[in-house]
Write an enzyme that holds these catalytic residues in place. Structure first.
Site, PDB file in Angstrom:
ATOM      1  CD  GLU A 268      -3.158  -0.902   0.529  1.00 12.85           C
ATOM      2  OE1 GLU A 268      -3.247   0.123  -0.185  1.00 12.85           O
ATOM      3  OE2 GLU A 268      -4.050  -1.747   0.606  1.00 12.85           O
ATOM      4  CB  CYS A 269       0.811   4.349  -1.806  1.00 13.42           C
ATOM      5  SG  CYS A 269      -0.864   5.000  -1.851  1.00 13.42           S
ATOM      6  N   GLY A 270       0.014   4.118   1.552  1.00 17.32           N
ATOM      7  CA  GLY A 270      -0.235   4.944   2.720  1.00 17.32           C
ATOM      8  C   GLY A 270      -1.562   5.655   2.676  1.00 17.32           C
TER       9      GLY A 270
END
Length: 293
Positions: A268-270
């Protein structure tokens, strides 16, 4: 306004991709003889049911929420949602948000301009604060800032721009394209999640492509080049045909070679990670405590 020269450049960039669905993997075994027509009929009925359910979710969002927004990354599921919003006549009621990380494929930006013209809307484009172009970004941070500090990169180029969009629009309903079949991090996802709306939560990747085929919806050109999903150019790779429709297969070509600071593989990128109530409870639960999904 997009100038004529930009339009011509986009056409040249996207020209090599036929986008006739012939290069999109299919996995369903429809059988033989009379089974073929029957199985395709069942598949079509399911697709129409899902499309109707999607339309209801979108309509409910507009009727019950004041400021819905839709974040679009231009991958297959997102284009399904965009097309459904258009078909429902809701593009003037749902703001479309696009995050330009300044590390995207050129084809992604060209495709954005293409579908804006196709559907007759303009996305609200967000990017790193106070940096107005990719050239300026690269001058200030270089071309490998993501390699130097992945968390700082995510915050600067993805998380903060998204939070700014949510704040500026005072959104009480954030539509996005997450689905359960994306993988374990999203396996318990529901459609309604507080201020988030995940209208495709129970769809499969194959469902998305059945919709796009049925309605002949234009899709991201790089799907024809073997990319099942699209993200940052530096960490997105092609995916073998046999993995596209498998569980978690769509996103298996994303975040390649990236690791979190704790050494775990990055998935995930956050933007979404640790925000979902069920996931947050698991992450924050004391060691040894019972965890439920």
């Amino acid at each position: 306004m997009v100038h004529h020269g930009q339009i011509e450049e986009d056409k040249q960039l996207l020209a090599p991709y036929a986008r006739d669905f012939k290069k999109i993997p299919t996995v369903t075994d429809y059988g033989k003889d009379g089974d073929v027509a029957l199985n395709k009929e069942v598949e079509n009925d399911r697709m129409l049911f899902l499309a109707e359910s999607l339309a209801k979710s979108l309509q409910r969002a507009v009727e019950t929420k004041k400021r819905p927004i839709f974040t679009i990354a231009l991958i297959a599921g997102d284009i399904v949602i965009l097309d459904a919003i258009h078909k429902a006549g809701l593009l003037d009621k749902i703001k479309v948000i696009f995050i330009d990380t300044y590390t995207l494929f050129p084809e992604t930006l060209a495709f954005l301009r293409e579908i804006e013209a196709h559907y007759g809307f303009k996305a609200h484009v967000y990017h790193a604060a106070d940096i107005e172009s990719q050239a300026e970004f690269e001058t200030r941070y270089g071309t490998e800032y993501w390699r130097e500090d992945i968390d700082a990169y995510d915050k600067l180029c993805k998380v903060e721009p998204l939070q700014r969009a949510l704040s500026e629009f005072s959104s009480d309903c954030w539509l996005n394209g997450r689905r359960r079949d994306h993988g374990a991090d999203r396996a318990t996802l529901a459609v309604y999640e507080g201020t988030k709306l995940n209208p495709l939560a129970f769809w499969s990747f194959e469902d998305c492509w059945n919709y796009l085929r049925h309605f002949e919806v234009p899709y991201h050109p790089l799907h024809d080049a073997g990319y099942s999903s699209l993200g940052d150019k530096h960490s997105t790779v092609t995916v073998p045909d046999e993995k596209w429709m498998a569980y978690a297969g769509e996103r298996s070509g994303r975040f390649v070679g990236l690791v979190n600071k704790d050494g775990s593989a990055k998935t995930e990128c956050g933007i979404h990670s640790k925000n979902r109530p069920a996931k947050k409870a698991r992450v924050e639960a004391p060691v040894g405590a019972a965890q439920s999904v």
